[in-house]
Write a protein that holds these residues in place. Structure first.
Motif, PDB file in Angstrom:
ATOM      1  N   ALA A 574       0.787  -1.434   0.031  1.00 50.24           N
ATOM      2  CA  ALA A 574      -0.362   0.371   0.072  1.00 50.24           C
ATOM      3  C   ALA A 574       0.907   0.572  -0.181  1.00 50.24           C
ATOM      4  O   ALA A 574       0.534   1.708  -0.751  1.00 50.24           O
ATOM      5  N   LEU A 575       2.402   1.813   0.346  1.00 48.65           N
ATOM      6  CA  LEU A 575       3.066   2.204   0.430  1.00 48.65           C
ATOM      7  C   LEU A 575       3.170   3.047  -0.906  1.00 48.65           C
ATOM      8  O   LEU A 575       3.540   4.207  -0.725  1.00 48.65           O
ATOM      9  N   ASP A 576       3.188   1.783  -1.359  1.00 46.30           N
ATOM     10  CA  ASP A 576       4.166   1.943  -2.894  1.00 46.30           C
ATOM     11  C   ASP A 576       4.946   3.486  -2.983  1.00 46.30           C
ATOM     12  O   ASP A 576       5.134   4.208  -4.017  1.00 46.30           O
ATOM     13  N   GLY A 577       6.194   2.935  -2.403  1.00 45.68           N
ATOM     14  CA  GLY A 577       7.269   3.405  -2.734  1.00 45.68           C
ATOM     15  C   GLY A 577       7.619   4.547  -1.329  1.00 45.68           C
ATOM     16  O   GLY A 577       8.744   5.082  -1.034  1.00 45.68           O
ATOM     17  N   ARG A 578       6.779   4.387  -1.057  1.00 43.50           N
ATOM     18  CA  ARG A 578       6.766   5.341   0.658  1.00 43.50           C
ATOM     19  C   ARG A 578       7.468   4.625   1.711  1.00 43.50           C
ATOM     20  O   ARG A 578       7.202   3.226   1.648  1.00 43.50           O
ATOM     21  N   HIS A 579       7.889   5.521   2.398  1.00 42.28           N
ATOM     22  CA  HIS A 579       8.411   4.738   4.410  1.00 42.28           C
ATOM     23  C   HIS A 579       7.423   4.821   5.379  1.00 42.28           C
ATOM     24  O   HIS A 579       7.101   6.323   4.968  1.00 42.28           O
ATOM     25  N   LEU A 580       7.146   3.786   6.091  1.00 43.27           N
ATOM     26  CA  LEU A 580       6.770   4.127   7.282  1.00 43.27           C
ATOM     27  C   LEU A 580       7.183   4.117   8.075  1.00 43.27           C
ATOM     28  O   LEU A 580       8.035   3.330   8.177  1.00 43.27           O
ATOM     29  N   VAL A 581       6.608   5.451   9.565  1.00 43.83           N
ATOM     30  CA  VAL A 581       7.724   5.490  10.559  1.00 43.83           C
ATOM     31  C   VAL A 581       7.273   5.081  11.266  1.00 43.83           C
ATOM     32  O   VAL A 581       6.185   6.037  11.246  1.00 43.83           O
ATOM     33  N   GLU A 582       7.505   3.980  11.870  1.00 44.72           N
ATOM     34  CA  GLU A 582       6.049   3.977  13.237  1.00 44.72           C
ATOM     35  C   GLU A 582       6.886   3.803  15.443  1.00 44.72           C
ATOM     36  O   GLU A 582       7.571   3.387  14.967  1.00 44.72           O
ATOM     37  N   TYR A 583       6.618   5.063  15.717  1.00 40.60           N
ATOM     38  CA  TYR A 583       7.852   5.417  16.624  1.00 40.60           C
ATOM     39  C   TYR A 583       6.456   4.039  18.406  1.00 40.60           C
ATOM     40  O   TYR A 583       5.302   4.511  18.018  1.00 40.60           O
ATOM     41  N   GLY A 584       7.678   3.721  19.081  1.00 45.12           N
ATOM     42  CA  GLY A 584       6.900   3.612  20.005  1.00 45.12           C
ATOM     43  C   GLY A 584       7.192   3.676  21.785  1.00 45.12           C
ATOM     44  O   GLY A 584       9.271   4.775  21.007  1.00 45.12           O
ATOM     45  N   ARG A 585       7.447   3.541  22.200  1.00 45.29           N
ATOM     46  CA  ARG A 585       8.436   4.386  24.452  1.00 45.29           C
ATOM     47  C   ARG A 585       8.061   2.742  25.362  1.00 45.29           C
ATOM     48  O   ARG A 585       7.209   2.878  25.265  1.00 45.29           O
ATOM     49  N   TYR A 586       9.087   3.270  25.595  1.00 45.02           N
ATOM     50  CA  TYR A 586       8.988   2.663  27.263  1.00 45.02           C
ATOM     51  C   TYR A 586       9.831   3.022  28.495  1.00 45.02           C
ATOM     52  O   TYR A 586      11.279   3.545  27.315  1.00 45.02           O
ATOM     53  N   ALA A 587      10.060   3.023  29.214  1.00 46.96           N
ATOM     54  CA  ALA A 587      10.970   4.020  29.880  1.00 46.96           C
ATOM     55  C   ALA A 587      12.062   4.982  29.861  1.00 46.96           C
ATOM     56  O   ALA A 587      13.000   4.591  30.353  1.00 46.96           O
ATOM     57  N   GLY A 588      11.119   5.485  29.067  1.00 41.62           N
ATOM     58  CA  GLY A 588      11.713   6.904  28.992  1.00 41.62           C
ATOM     59  C   GLY A 588      12.504   6.903  27.664  1.00 41.62           C
ATOM     60  O   GLY A 588      13.020   7.867  27.188  1.00 41.62           O
ATOM     61  N   ARG A 589      12.509   5.569  26.944  1.00 41.31           N
ATOM     62  CA  ARG A 589      13.177   5.664  25.347  1.00 41.31           C
ATOM     63  C   ARG A 589      12.451   5.587  24.424  1.00 41.31           C
ATOM     64  O   ARG A 589      10.872   5.212  24.079  1.00 41.31           O
ATOM     65  N   LEU A 590      13.018   5.964  23.246  1.00 42.33           N
ATOM     66  CA  LEU A 590      11.945   5.791  21.902  1.00 42.33           C
ATOM     67  C   LEU A 590      12.568   4.510  21.238  1.00 42.33           C
ATOM     68  O   LEU A 590      13.474   4.510  20.864  1.00 42.33           O
ATOM     69  N   VAL A 591      11.235   4.443  20.165  1.00 41.49           N
ATOM     70  CA  VAL A 591      12.006   3.118  19.269  1.00 41.49           C
ATOM     71  C   VAL A 591      11.622   3.459  18.419  1.00 41.49           C
ATOM     72  O   VAL A 591       9.779   3.503  18.218  1.00 41.49           O
ATOM     73  N   ALA A 592      11.382   3.241  17.452  1.00 44.62           N
ATOM     74  CA  ALA A 592      10.902   3.688  15.616  1.00 44.62           C
ATOM     75  C   ALA A 592      11.361   2.255  15.071  1.00 44.62           C
ATOM     76  O   ALA A 592      12.659   1.179  14.603  1.00 44.62           O
ATOM     77  N   VAL A 593      10.242   1.531  14.574  1.00 40.34           N
ATOM     78  CA  VAL A 593      10.111   0.622  13.022  1.00 40.34           C
ATOM     79  C   VAL A 593       9.982   1.455  12.105  1.00 40.34           C
ATOM     80  O   VAL A 593       9.196   2.125  11.656  1.00 40.34           O
ATOM     81  N   VAL A 594      10.337   1.492  11.136  1.00 39.00           N
ATOM     82  CA  VAL A 594      10.767   1.857   9.096  1.00 39.00           C
ATOM     83  C   VAL A 594      10.591   0.753   8.703  1.00 39.00           C
ATOM     84  O   VAL A 594      11.343  -0.584   8.416  1.00 39.00           O
ATOM     85  N   VAL A 595       9.269   0.459   8.368  1.00 39.20           N
ATOM     86  CA  VAL A 595       8.836  -0.518   6.938  1.00 39.20           C
ATOM     87  C   VAL A 595       9.335   0.176   5.797  1.00 39.20           C
ATOM     88  O   VAL A 595       8.403   1.458   4.966  1.00 39.20           O
ATOM     89  N   GLY A 596      10.433   0.097   5.051  1.00 38.59           N
ATOM     90  CA  GLY A 596      10.454   0.471   3.381  1.00 38.59           C
ATOM     91  C   GLY A 596      10.257  -0.569   2.875  1.00 38.59           C
ATOM     92  O   GLY A 596       9.892  -0.952   2.996  1.00 38.59           O
ATOM     93  N   GLU A 597      11.059   0.111   1.260  1.00 36.64           N
ATOM     94  CA  GLU A 597      10.922  -0.977   0.080  1.00 36.64           C
ATOM     95  C   GLU A 597      10.981  -2.365   0.072  1.00 36.64           C
ATOM     96  O   GLU A 597      10.779  -3.437  -0.325  1.00 36.64           O
ATOM     97  N   GLY A 598      11.969  -2.385   0.659  1.00 36.08           N
ATOM     98  CA  GLY A 598      12.806  -3.957   0.528  1.00 36.08           C
ATOM     99  C   GLY A 598      12.964  -4.516   2.168  1.00 36.08           C
ATOM    100  O   GLY A 598      13.153  -5.708   2.193  1.00 36.08           O
ATOM    101  N   ARG A 599      12.981  -3.685   3.198  1.00 38.31           N
ATOM    102  CA  ARG A 599      12.561  -4.513   4.575  1.00 38.31           C
ATOM    103  C   ARG A 599      12.584  -3.534   5.720  1.00 38.31           C
ATOM    104  O   ARG A 599      11.269  -2.472   5.305  1.00 38.31           O
TER     105      ARG A 599
END
Length: 890
Positions: A574-599
């Motif tokens: 569905a992204l069709d070449g776009r990148h999705l970045v989804e952020y999360g947090r725990y214990a004061g830390r931030l983490v991101a999941v990146v969904v790109g074209e290849g991985r």
């Protein structure tokens, strides 16, 4: 041996009538307090005139009881003391026994527990000595009930339950004492999480009170409301709260009990501002009345609310004050609960050690022994946390295990705290599988509860119950190293409240639920020139807003489809070449999941959440100054500050992701990141969404052939009419509602059927209550609540209003506001601003945006291109460039 009550002299009709009226006051007090008030005053006056001691004692007792009902136990104690002296001097022991029983209740409310028990026991000794006196009929049950209440207030629930059951068996069926006993027994059973039996007893109390008049009706309704809320039936509970309020008003009673019951129900639903307001009103009433006993309970209740609302200082203050008073009143149960809340507050402030661990462990153990299972479970959880702080891991594990065991049968909030305790115990033992199992079980329980709630607001707030479970589980999933697992976990724990089906059929404003409107824009003055597209408006007066919200809470739940959790592969297509970045947090830390074209990959951003929050706060302040700068120097300073904060946010949130420089982005924020101006951080099109699933759903709604473009100008907004007239020329099938024609009903009906809608209106942000944020139309403000209830969902929507995109983030990764309301109803694309915007200067941005929308571009691409045409050197140009954001895929 006491003397029997003397008869009136033969032929003395006045004296006989006076005694008859005086003796009748006993039953009238239970069935019709208003009539008793008038009758008692007449009896006292007549008794003083005739020198009739029995009538005077009965009359003074009735006046005292009425004062207590009115919330004045101090005056009640004084009047009942006089009545006791009158009865004692006349050697009217049975009458004195009734007076002492009543004074016992007044003294209990004043917190004089020792004196209260002494009065009750003295009255009971008369009952036991004088056998068969008709005057004493029913007093034994009344006194056993009062002693049960004293045990209950002291935290001796086992003894209280025994007395209540005995009274319920032996009191006159359907009489006032049987009703009180059934109600109080239900309250004890709620403390023990025995809801089925509690419901049976409280139903008996409700039915019995209905036959006895309004004086006894409020308490059973409050108890039944609490049971309903605890067992996942909030609409039933809220209806009973309304019934309790009516009964209390009809009986002319003090509203304190209603305030306390309402506060507890609101806290369970996480409607914390409402709970805090009710708690403070209760304390004000109780302080004025000198009702020290119930004030202790009210302060504990308010402390619990303040702690949930993020005010540990206020919570600690009230809890410590309540604990001191409870100790003086010899109420160990209340004291132990106060200790728990105080230690929780101090732990939040980082001020706990071994002493607090010992005190909270003792309190939790005593509460469990007395049957206060929910409070005991919370106490053991707190003890486990404090034990971790002081390095006592073995004690922590034991406390967590105890909390998990005790919480199993409690209400949702307690059950979820038990899951937290079990998860923390598993973490101590290195059992990641068990930890995730506990988190998943708790989140499933929360999902079932949330599905039964009638509004998006209540569902979003309920998600806060599971916030800690989500963060505990995310930490483990991140450690597993699987990007797909991290993405799935994040999606399971966010924006669930927004997952609704779009409305179908005719759309209109909910009748009888909107603020009163006027043709003059609700009587508000025009906005000052240059002040931006925001003004302070009365969205609805406090009582009106409360009525609208309550009516929504009582509605049936809006059922949506089963919520799918998208897989990375489906997203990538569905992204069709776009990148999705989804952020999360725990214990004061931030983490991101990146969904790109290849991985798909996970990037740990580190412990930067507080730094991001500080930078964002400074940026919003700078943008506010740039809307209407006081001088060129002030504008330059604000612009420098804003630029620095944008650089800092870019470095913390995007630079570590190493994204391709030309990659179009879909961003799913978390918590405070919902307020970030994402378009200003990168030079590519950006779309924001509350979750990946929500974004994916926006890709499914296509254009409806023949659907028009609707352009709306609000009143008192410089340039709004010119703006919509200019935009009219860019589209083919257009309907324009000008500043004089933009009445709420017409606007709502028009934009509901629109392919593209544009609102050039003043906006009002209610960060305290985002469902009452609004846009101002010709006949007054229309709120997010109204739009959402009406099912308004144009395919695409441009909100050229201040703060229209400033959705408020809540615990549990939920957001509430105009954008989220539109997306939840089915809109596929929204453009809105996170801050104030200048009036006239925004027109050029809107024209550039609409030219691209008319050419078929998505919201994100059209906004990116329009922003590229802005002269950012001027303060207003920079603000417009910075603050507008696109949401969704359309």
């Amino acid at each position: 041996m006491s003397q029997q009550t003397p008869s009136a002299p033969v032929g003395d009709d006045a004296r006989a009538r006076l005694l008859r009226d005086a003796r009748a006051l006993r039953s009238t007090l239970d069935t019709d307090p208003d009539a008793a008030r008038v009758q008692a005053a007449r009896v006292v006056a007549g008794a003083r005139a005739l020198g009739e001691p029995e009538a005077l004692a009965w009359g003074l007792r009735a006046v005292g009881v009425v004062h207590r009902h009115d919330g004045d136990p101090a005056s009640a104690e004084r009047l009942l003391g006089e009545a006791a002296r009158v009865a004692r001097r006349a050697r009217l022991a049975p009458v004195e026994a009734w007076v002492l029983a009543s004074r016992s209740v007044a003294r209990l409310e004043l917190g004089r527990t020792t004196q209260a028990r002494a009065d009750a026991l003295a009255a009971l000794s008369v009952v036991q000595l004088v056998d068969g006196d008709p005057v004493l009929e029913g007093l034994d049950a009344r006194l056993q009930l009062q002693l049960g209440v004293m045990d209950h207030n002291a935290g001796r629930l086992v003894q209280a339950e025994e007395r209540y059951r005995a009274v319920a068996r032996h009191a006159v069926a359907g009489g006032p004492d049987a009703v009180r006993a059934a109600n109080n027994l239900a309250v004890v059973l709620v403390s023990k999480a025995q809801y089925a039996e509690a419901a049976r007893w409280v139903q008996l109390a409700v039915e019995g009170a209905a036959r006895l008049g309004p004086a006894l009706r409020a308490w059973p309704y409050l108890t039944r409301a609490l049971i309903a809320v605890h067992t996942g039936r909030p609409a039933d509970g809220l209806r009973d709260l309304e019934a309790a309020a009516r009964a209390s008003r009809d009986a002319g009673q003090s509203p304190v009990e209603y305030y306390l019951g309402y506060a507890e129900a609101m806290r369970e639903l996480r409607l914390l501002p409402e709970a805090a307001a009710a708690g403070r009103r209760a304390i004000d009433e109780l302080t004025a009345a000198g009702a020290d006993l119930v004030e202790v309970d009210a302060r504990i209740s308010l402390a619990e609310t303040l702690l949930l609302a993020g005010d540990p200082h206020g919570a600690a203050e009230h809890a410590l004050a309540a604990g001191g008073r409870a100790r003086r009143q010899r109420r160990p149960g209340a004291y132990d609960v106060a200790v728990l809340v105080a230690v929780r507050s101090l732990a939040r402030l980082g001020r706990v050690g071994v002493a607090e661990l010992d005190s909270v462990q003792r309190a939790a153990t005593r509460l469990a022994r007395s049957g206060e299972l929910s409070a005991a479970a919370e106490g053991h959880l707190v003890g486990g946390r404090v034990a971790l702080v002081v390095g006592a891991r073995r004690r922590a594990a034991a406390r967590f295990a105890a909390a998990a065991q005790l919480a199993r049968g409690g209400p949702l909030s307690v059950r979820l705290r038990g899951r937290v305790a079990a998860a923390l115990a598993a973490r101590l033992q290195g059992q990641d599988g068990e930890l995730l199992a506990q988190c998943r079980a708790g989140l499933r329980d929360l999902a079932r509860h949330r599905a039964a709630l009638p509004t998006m607001e209540l569902r979003a707030l309920a998600s806060g119950h599971g916030a800690e479970l989500g963060e505990i589980g995310l930490e483990v999933v991140v450690r597993s190293g699987s990007p797909a697992a991290v993405l799935r976990w994040m999606e399971q724990t966010r924006a669930a409240a927004l997952w609704l089906e779009a409305s179908t059929g005719e759309v209109e404003l909910p009748r009888g639920e909107v603020p009163v409107r006027s043709a003059e824009g609700n009587g508000q003055a025009s906005a000052p020139q240059g002040a931006g597209r925001q003004r302070t408006v009365i969205v609805a007066d406090d009582e009106g807003a409360a009525d609208v919200r309550r009516s929504a809470w009582l509605a049936d739940p809006v059922r949506g489809p089963a919520r799918p959790v998208p897989r990375a592969g489906a997203l990538r297509g569905a992204l069709d070449g776009r990148h999705l970045v989804e952020y999360g947090r725990y214990a004061g830390r931030l983490v991101a999941v990146v969904v790109g074209e290849g991985r798909t990959r996970v990037v740990d951003l580190g412990a930067v959440e507080s730094d991001v929050t500080d930078a964002l706060r400074a940026l919003v302040f700078a943008l506010r100054r740039l809307v209407d700068p006081s001088s060129a120097a002030a504008a330059e300073a604000a612009r420098t500050s804003a630029d620095l904060r944008l650089v800092a946010l870019r470095a913390m949130l995007l630079a570590p992701l190493a994204l391709p420089p030309d990659a179009e982005l879909v961003v799913v924020p978390v918590g405070p990141l919902h307020g970030v101006p994402w378009s200003a951080l990168v030079d590519v099109p950006v779309a924001v969404a509350p979750s990946a699933a929500a974004w994916l759903r926006t890709t499914e709604r296509g254009r409806v052939a023949g659907a028009p473009t609707v352009l709306v100008a609000g009143p008192d907004l410089r340039g709004a009419q010119d703006e919509v007239e200019a935009l009219r020329r860019l589209h083919r099938d257009v309907r324009v509602l000008g500043a004089r024609d933009s009445r709420a009903e017409d606007v709502v009906a028009a934009i509901a059927a629109a392919d593209l809608a544009h609102l050039a209106c003043h906006g009002s942000l209610r960060s305290d209550n985002p469902m009452f944020s609004s846009v101002v139309l010709a006949d007054g403000p229309v709120t997010v609540q109204e739009l959402h209830r009406a099912g308004v969902a144009p395919r695409r929507l441009v909100l050229a209003s201040c703060h229209s995109g400033a959705d408020v983030a809540y615990e549990g990764d939920e957001v509430l506001g105009l954008v989220s309301a539109m997306l939840s109803r089915g809109s596929a694309g929204v453009v809105a601003s996170i801050a104030a915007v200048p009036d006239v200067e925004v027109v050029d941005l809107m024209l550039a945006l609409h030219r691209r929308l008319a050419a078929g571009e998505t919201m994100a691409r059209a906004l990116h291109g329009a922003r590229g045409e802005i002269d950012r050197r001027s303060p207003s140009g920079f603000v417009n460039w910075c603050t507008f954001t696109a949401h969704g895929a359309a």
